[in-house]
Design a protein around this motif. Sequence first.
Motif, PDB file in Angstrom:
ATOM      1  N   THR A 152       0.864  -1.173   0.000  1.00 51.02           N
ATOM      2  CA  THR A 152       0.000   0.000   0.000  1.00 51.02           C
ATOM      3  C   THR A 152       0.904   1.227   0.000  1.00 51.02           C
ATOM      4  N   PRO A 153       0.382   2.390  -0.517  1.00 48.74           N
ATOM      5  CA  PRO A 153      -0.928   2.595  -1.134  1.00 48.74           C
ATOM      6  C   PRO A 153      -0.988   2.009  -2.531  1.00 48.74           C
ATOM      7  N   ASP A 177      -3.881   0.487  11.783  1.00 47.85           N
ATOM      8  CA  ASP A 177      -3.649   1.664  10.943  1.00 47.85           C
ATOM      9  C   ASP A 177      -2.176   1.813  10.558  1.00 47.85           C
ATOM     10  N   SER A 181      -3.183   4.700   3.356  1.00 50.00           N
ATOM     11  CA  SER A 181      -4.409   4.882   2.583  1.00 50.00           C
ATOM     12  C   SER A 181      -4.099   5.478   1.222  1.00 50.00           C
ATOM     13  N   GLN A 232     -10.775  11.767   5.984  1.00 51.19           N
ATOM     14  CA  GLN A 232      -9.612  10.956   5.631  1.00 51.19           C
ATOM     15  C   GLN A 232      -9.618   9.640   6.411  1.00 51.19           C
ATOM     16  N   GLY A 236      -9.986   5.829   4.982  1.00 52.89           N
ATOM     17  CA  GLY A 236      -8.982   4.826   5.299  1.00 52.89           C
ATOM     18  C   GLY A 236      -9.586   3.562   5.888  1.00 52.89           C
ATOM     19  N   GLU A 239     -11.104   1.579   3.063  1.00 57.11           N
ATOM     20  CA  GLU A 239     -10.060   0.932   2.274  1.00 57.11           C
ATOM     21  C   GLU A 239      -9.439  -0.239   3.035  1.00 57.11           C
TER      22      GLU A 239
END
Length: 603
Positions: A152-153, A177, A181, A232, A236, A239
């Motif tokens: 990622t991303p 986390d 993202s 945001q 995230g 996603e």
Amino acid sequence: MLENTLAATYTPGVNLKHNVAGANWTFLLPRFALDTIVCYGVPGQKALKTLARISNNLVIVAAEASTQTMPPGVRLHSGPATSLPLPARTVDLIYIATRDAQRLIERDGDACDELARVLKADGFIYTEAGVSAGWLSQQSARLGQAVRYWLTPLLGEAQTAVPEVDAATRRYFVENDLFSSSVRLAAIGFGKRRQPAAEAAGDAANAPLRTGGRSGKRRLRQKLRPLAAALQQAAGRVEGQVHLLGKPLARRGVLIGPEVGPGIPQYLANIAAEAGVDLRGWRWGLAARGEYSSRKVLIFLFPPDEQRPSLIVKMVREAGFNARLENEYRALRWLVENGIGDAATLPQPVFSGYHGGLMLVGETIIDGTPFRAADGVETGELAERGLNWLVELATTTANTGVASAETVAAGLEVLLERYIEIYEPGAGERAFLAEQVDAIRRSRQPFPLVFQHGDPGVWNVIVTPDRRTAFLDWEAAEIHGMPLWDLFYYWRSVAIDVSRRQGVQDALAGFERQFLHESPLNATLSLAIRRVCDATGLSAALVRPLFYLCWMHRALKQATLLPRNQLAQSHYHNLLAFCIEHQDAPALAKLLLAGRAEPQVSG
């Protein structure tokens, strides 16, 4: 005394935002101290710079000349891919940088044979260019095992990598986390900040201040920023759930070679083994986020059959930052050897070493929740626990036998001279700061130096399951540092967080509300200052000069994050000037009188 602080040069602009090193995927390789690298297609400028740094010879295979500026020594081969200007078995790494190059190699059997001809027997191939299953199977049989990585991303520089077969580690990264993202609202202008951020560790409050003009637009951006952050985070989370499904929206990297496997990269396993740590059978995942070259690459290490990591490896991206990790390892060892902290609240150093000229440190992971996300943070109890921990650190480590007040003043005078050189303050500010240094020089009291964390903002604090506060990231530590500087800096970050929860988004306004006016935070800090003075013997008359010189020092550190033409926007430079201008504010004056009420002895 202040060994690292006085050794630093504070050159403006050496650690600018967006100037981060590229090609994070090189940390997946078994080794990256390489002789020859061949790139099929032209990589991005940042990746190109990294590849040139880790190799002695870099050859770019491209049909057309690139408009990019090539680092010194890079060779461009614009001839046929079926005939490379290299002897057989001389290439350590082949990087297929573009989809066009990948399609060419897959379609042209001669080009694929040429690739195999120049690759060393222990060499490897890396690509993110969408390989076909047939070609991947063919090359695995020909060259060694192939490992696929979840990245990622979805676009741009890869910042997260986990072996694709390791679903448990991928889930841990998503749930905590640690992935990056693909949706960035700032990139499309919503919530975008017009000024560069100023703190690589993630302190948004350290952003440069605008001192005039467009105040209405600035206030609007400040009001929109929490909404942008919330959107945001929501994007995230969505996603992240998609990533847990597996194939949808997947980005993959592929590494092929005889030394390749899903286990810990060989260079890391070897360094750990030298310290007696056997990482065979451990799982791992890499996170290389951040927009500053000073941000470390993090490798999370999971023991066999464990769902949570127990060790974390921090590694620099560029050798110029080795000293920071060297200092962290030295500081943590000193704390452990002197019985400061415990394994639940202080990272324990486990191993360290170098590979490819880059320093890495393996530490234990402190279990807990980031301070800002912890339950009950709004009550202030957790913030005060962190303050108490710093008070205890200072009082436990205070040493009056290292340097006299005159010696301390001489060191601070060096910092003042550098501050004047960089920021060019007016005559009044220069005289005021010189007066603070002289106040320390004139003191006849023993001067206690203390162990100083060096960067104790709330972004470097986590809350343990038993509700204790733990400080992370010790790379700015000073074994013989300034008393009270940690307290001032930490409490500033707390004050700005509290003010933002109260609706005050501007960092300087938040500081003013909590420091220059009567407030619970002001009163709490005052008591902490008194405790430090009483326990260490620090003269109460030195609280005031230490307060102002603390912000001078922070402004020096911040200079490295700003281009010269934006130094006037430095948060700490402006905070210092603001405090000098309002030095007679009753609440601030009262705060700086905290400590023992004793007369200053002049000579």
